[in-house]
Design a protein around this motif. Sequence first.
Motif, short mmCIF file in Angstrom:
data_model
loop_
_atom_site.label_atom_id
_atom_site.label_comp_id
_atom_site.label_asym_id
_atom_site.label_seq_id
_atom_site.Cartn_x
_atom_site.Cartn_y
_atom_site.Cartn_z
N TRP A 191 -22.91 -6.08 -26.80
CA TRP A 191 -21.79 -6.74 -26.37
C TRP A 191 -22.16 -7.73 -25.09
O TRP A 191 -21.49 -7.49 -23.99
N ARG A 192 -23.14 -8.48 -25.27
CA ARG A 192 -23.63 -9.43 -24.11
C ARG A 192 -23.79 -8.65 -22.75
O ARG A 192 -23.55 -9.15 -21.74
N GLY A 193 -24.59 -7.85 -22.91
CA GLY A 193 -24.97 -7.04 -21.73
C GLY A 193 -24.51 -5.67 -21.42
O GLY A 193 -24.43 -5.58 -20.06
N VAL A 194 -24.12 -4.91 -22.14
CA VAL A 194 -23.74 -3.76 -21.80
C VAL A 194 -24.56 -2.65 -22.02
O VAL A 194 -24.93 -2.41 -23.16
N PRO A 195 -25.12 -1.68 -21.28
CA PRO A 195 -25.95 -0.91 -21.41
C PRO A 195 -24.92 0.42 -22.40
O PRO A 195 -23.68 0.80 -22.12
N VAL A 196 -25.56 0.80 -23.43
CA VAL A 196 -25.04 1.89 -24.16
C VAL A 196 -25.95 2.93 -24.72
O VAL A 196 -27.13 2.74 -24.68
N TRP A 197 -25.40 4.12 -24.56
CA TRP A 197 -26.25 5.51 -24.67
C TRP A 197 -25.58 5.84 -25.96
O TRP A 197 -24.36 6.27 -26.06
N SER A 198 -26.46 6.71 -27.07
CA SER A 198 -26.01 6.80 -28.12
C SER A 198 -26.92 8.04 -28.68
O SER A 198 -28.09 8.13 -28.22
N HIS A 199 -26.41 8.98 -29.34
CA HIS A 199 -26.88 10.06 -30.11
C HIS A 199 -25.85 10.51 -31.36
O HIS A 199 -24.81 10.89 -31.00
N ALA A 200 -26.38 10.12 -32.39
CA ALA A 200 -25.43 10.37 -33.74
C ALA A 200 -24.15 9.49 -33.32
O ALA A 200 -23.05 9.88 -33.83
N GLY A 201 -24.31 8.57 -32.71
CA GLY A 201 -22.96 7.58 -32.50
C GLY A 201 -22.96 7.32 -31.08
O GLY A 201 -23.75 8.13 -30.19
N ILE A 202 -21.98 6.44 -30.69
CA ILE A 202 -22.12 5.98 -29.11
C ILE A 202 -21.54 7.17 -28.40
O ILE A 202 -20.37 7.62 -28.75
N ILE A 203 -22.13 7.52 -27.27
CA ILE A 203 -21.80 8.52 -26.40
C ILE A 203 -20.92 7.84 -25.35
O ILE A 203 -19.78 8.34 -25.03
N CYS A 204 -21.60 6.82 -24.75
CA CYS A 204 -20.79 6.12 -23.62
C CYS A 204 -21.46 4.90 -23.20
O CYS A 204 -22.74 4.57 -23.59
N THR A 205 -20.72 3.84 -22.35
CA THR A 205 -21.35 2.79 -22.08
C THR A 205 -21.27 2.67 -20.52
O THR A 205 -20.54 3.53 -19.72
N GLY A 206 -22.00 1.94 -19.99
CA GLY A 206 -21.88 1.93 -18.47
C GLY A 206 -21.89 0.22 -18.07
O GLY A 206 -22.74 -0.65 -17.77
N GLU A 207 -20.70 -0.22 -17.58
CA GLU A 207 -20.09 -1.34 -17.68
C GLU A 207 -20.19 -1.41 -15.81
O GLU A 207 -19.71 -0.74 -15.00
N THR A 208 -20.44 -2.69 -15.38
CA THR A 208 -20.56 -3.05 -13.95
C THR A 208 -19.77 -4.04 -13.72
O THR A 208 -19.64 -5.25 -14.24
N TYR A 209 -18.78 -3.71 -12.55
CA TYR A 209 -17.61 -4.94 -12.02
C TYR A 209 -17.78 -5.06 -10.56
O TYR A 209 -18.87 -4.02 -10.07
N LYS A 210 -17.35 -5.82 -9.99
CA LYS A 210 -17.47 -6.01 -8.56
C LYS A 210 -17.11 -4.64 -7.62
O LYS A 210 -17.85 -4.49 -6.77
N SER A 211 -16.07 -4.15 -8.17
CA SER A 211 -15.66 -2.89 -7.29
C SER A 211 -15.83 -1.66 -8.11
O SER A 211 -15.44 -0.67 -7.56
N ALA A 212 -16.47 -1.39 -9.23
CA ALA A 212 -16.65 -0.25 -9.98
C ALA A 212 -17.88 -0.25 -10.73
O ALA A 212 -18.07 -1.33 -11.49
N VAL A 213 -18.17 0.91 -11.13
CA VAL A 213 -18.94 0.97 -12.28
C VAL A 213 -18.34 1.96 -13.04
O VAL A 213 -17.81 2.85 -12.86
N LYS A 214 -18.24 1.39 -14.60
CA LYS A 214 -17.27 2.13 -15.37
C LYS A 214 -17.94 2.77 -16.40
O LYS A 214 -18.72 1.96 -17.24
N MET A 215 -18.11 4.05 -16.53
CA MET A 215 -18.64 4.75 -17.46
C MET A 215 -17.51 5.06 -18.64
O MET A 215 -16.74 5.98 -18.56
N THR A 216 -17.70 4.42 -19.79
CA THR A 216 -16.60 4.69 -21.03
C THR A 216 -17.08 5.54 -21.89
O THR A 216 -18.34 5.08 -22.66
N PHE A 217 -16.65 6.52 -22.45
CA PHE A 217 -16.70 7.61 -23.47
C PHE A 217 -16.06 6.91 -24.67
O PHE A 217 -14.95 7.03 -24.57
#
Length: 149
Positions: free
Chosen positions: A61-87
């Motif tokens: 998705w144009r620069g989003v780190p994604v961690w997977s194991h048998a499917g997506i576990i989570c992503t790590g998005e960075t914003y000005k005021s937060a790092v968002k870890m979405t499960f």
Amino acid sequence: MKKAATTLGKGDPKEGQGEGSASELIDARINELSDWRGETLARIRMLIQQADPEVVEEWKWRGVPVWSHAGIICTGETYKSAVKMTFAKGASLEDPSRLFNSSLDGNTRRAIDFHEGDRIDEDALKALIRAAVALNTSSRAQKRTNSGR
């Protein structure tokens, strides 16, 4: 950690796009941030790798780190005021430590927003990551069992 998936996209290096392995692109994103967000993303990445040595890193998705194991576990998005870890399947996970603090209204995802100065509850986060992996692997096993009938 398993070999990282390779990105297929090309684009503006500032967007973190380009050619290279997902792991290299995540390294570049962390270095590019060079502030508390890079440190937080690096810490989250390390905890994910500790919680699941079999994790696969991807770049989507144009620069989003994604961690997977048998499917997506989570992503790590960075914003000005937060790092968002979405499960990806966060709504299906038990969260006894109440880490989820964002995207709480959806039926599928849940997220944790980390802000500057926040302390990461490493044990609770690793337990949540392991639970996400267990859910992914049990879902995949269930699908194989059902499709084999």
